[in-house]
Design a protein around this motif. Structure first.
Motif, PDB file in Angstrom:
ATOM      1  N   ALA A  82       0.825  -1.214   0.000  1.00 49.90           N
ATOM      2  CA  ALA A  82       0.000   0.000   0.000  1.00 49.90           C
ATOM      3  C   ALA A  82       0.856   1.259   0.000  1.00 49.90           C
ATOM      4  O   ALA A  82       0.440   2.300  -0.521  1.00 49.90           O
ATOM      5  N   ASN A  83       2.042   1.179   0.581  1.00 49.15           N
ATOM      6  CA  ASN A  83       2.934   2.340   0.648  1.00 49.15           C
ATOM      7  C   ASN A  83       4.000   2.338  -0.451  1.00 49.15           C
ATOM      8  O   ASN A  83       4.857   3.206  -0.481  1.00 49.15           O
ATOM      9  N   SER A  84       3.924   1.375  -1.347  1.00 42.02           N
ATOM     10  CA  SER A  84       4.942   1.236  -2.387  1.00 42.02           C
ATOM     11  C   SER A  84       4.809   2.350  -3.426  1.00 42.02           C
ATOM     12  O   SER A  84       3.710   2.745  -3.819  1.00 42.02           O
ATOM     13  N   ASP A  85       5.950   2.827  -3.884  1.00 40.72           N
ATOM     14  CA  ASP A  85       5.973   3.846  -4.930  1.00 40.72           C
ATOM     15  C   ASP A  85       5.880   3.208  -6.314  1.00 40.72           C
ATOM     16  O   ASP A  85       5.605   3.888  -7.301  1.00 40.72           O
ATOM     17  N   MET A  88       0.601   1.140  -8.837  1.00 38.78           N
ATOM     18  CA  MET A  88      -0.340   2.167  -9.253  1.00 38.78           C
ATOM     19  C   MET A  88      -1.330   2.399  -8.111  1.00 38.78           C
ATOM     20  O   MET A  88      -1.473   1.588  -7.213  1.00 38.78           O
ATOM     21  N   GLU A  89      -2.019   3.535  -8.181  1.00 36.35           N
ATOM     22  CA  GLU A  89      -2.946   3.927  -7.116  1.00 36.35           C
ATOM     23  C   GLU A  89      -4.017   2.867  -6.865  1.00 36.35           C
ATOM     24  O   GLU A  89      -4.384   2.604  -5.735  1.00 36.35           O
ATOM     25  N   GLU A  90      -4.529   2.286  -7.925  1.00 31.04           N
ATOM     26  CA  GLU A  90      -5.581   1.269  -7.782  1.00 31.04           C
ATOM     27  C   GLU A  90      -5.062   0.060  -7.000  1.00 31.04           C
ATOM     28  O   GLU A  90      -5.733  -0.465  -6.124  1.00 31.04           O
ATOM     29  N   LYS A  92      -2.526   0.112  -4.918  1.00 26.75           N
ATOM     30  CA  LYS A  92      -2.264   0.575  -3.547  1.00 26.75           C
ATOM     31  C   LYS A  92      -3.558   0.572  -2.729  1.00 26.75           C
ATOM     32  O   LYS A  92      -3.579   0.159  -1.575  1.00 26.75           O
ATOM     33  N   LEU A  93      -4.631   1.049  -3.343  1.00 31.81           N
ATOM     34  CA  LEU A  93      -5.925   1.098  -2.668  1.00 31.81           C
ATOM     35  C   LEU A  93      -6.402  -0.315  -2.314  1.00 31.81           C
ATOM     36  O   LEU A  93      -6.883  -0.559  -1.209  1.00 31.81           O
ATOM     37  N   GLU A  94      -6.234  -1.220  -3.252  1.00 32.38           N
ATOM     38  CA  GLU A  94      -6.618  -2.621  -3.017  1.00 32.38           C
ATOM     39  C   GLU A  94      -5.777  -3.222  -1.888  1.00 32.38           C
ATOM     40  O   GLU A  94      -6.299  -3.912  -1.007  1.00 32.38           O
ATOM     41  N   THR A  96      -4.387  -1.560   0.551  1.00 36.11           N
ATOM     42  CA  THR A  96      -4.825  -0.911   1.800  1.00 36.11           C
ATOM     43  C   THR A  96      -6.085  -1.576   2.332  1.00 36.11           C
ATOM     44  O   THR A  96      -6.195  -1.863   3.533  1.00 36.11           O
TER      45      THR A  96
END
Length: 197
Positions: A82-85, A88-90, A92-94, A96
């Motif tokens: 979730a904190n990885s650069d 992608m945002e999607e 990361k959200l998943e 989280t």
């Protein structure tokens, strides 16, 4: 001959008096019930069974704890994702959302472990207490038998401690009970008190 008969009568009277005195002596004996309990084969067998059951319960608790540890590791991986650069945002959200679900699983596992440990301790304590009380009664019966064989008037458990729920007196000759006399005397003045003003 007359003198011999007198001597025999006197000796006989002395012997009877000595026997009578000996019969009226209080005989107080002691017992260490804790030692008897610890040496009783039934108690030893029971304690060995309890140890085996407790070992099984510890293994079950360790298994639940290991499952919790695995969940924590999975949670940490999801948090890193979730904190990885790189993701992608999607994604990361998943990650989280999955981490939040994993946290709930961890909390449930912690609750399961607490409940298991608490319930198991209570069950073992209840079983141990109930069974030891039964063995205590068996020992008390043997103590009573021996007390009667020895014409004891009182048997004291010298290992009984205040607050442990055990009576220090295991046996007493009922003829020494003065309760009826006490009741009679405390009630002797009933109806004789001066009227309250």
């Amino acid at each position: 001959m007359k003198r011999f008969k007198s001597l025999l009568v006197v000796l006989s009277a002395i012997a009877m008096a000595a026997t009578s005195l000996r019969a009226n002596e209080d005989v107080i004996i002691t017992v260490m019930v804790d030692d008897a309990l610890g040496s009783y084969y039934k108690v030893q067998e029971f304690m060995a069974e309890m140890e085996k059951s407790e070992e099984e319960a510890r293994a079950k608790a360790a298994e639940i704890e290991a499952q919790g540890t695995a969940l924590v590791e999975e949670f940490q991986e999801l948090r890193e994702q979730a904190n990885s650069d790189i993701l992608m945002e999607e994604a990361k959200l998943e990650a989280t959302q999955d981490a939040q679900k994993k946290m709930q699983e961890i909390q449930q596992k912690e609750q399961e472990l607490r409940q298991f440990v608490g319930n198991t301790r209570q069950q073992f304590a209840a079983i141990r207490q109930q069974q030891l009380n039964a063995y205590y009664q068996e020992i008390a019966e043997v103590v009573t038998e021996i007390a009667k064989e020895r014409n004891a008037t009182l048997v004291i458990d010298i290992t009984a401690r205040a607050g442990d729920g055990r009576a220090p007196v295991l046996y007493t000759d009922g003829s020494y009970d003065i309760t009826p006399l006490v009741i009679e005397r405390i009630n002797a003045t009933q109806g004789q008190e001066p009227a309250a003003e």
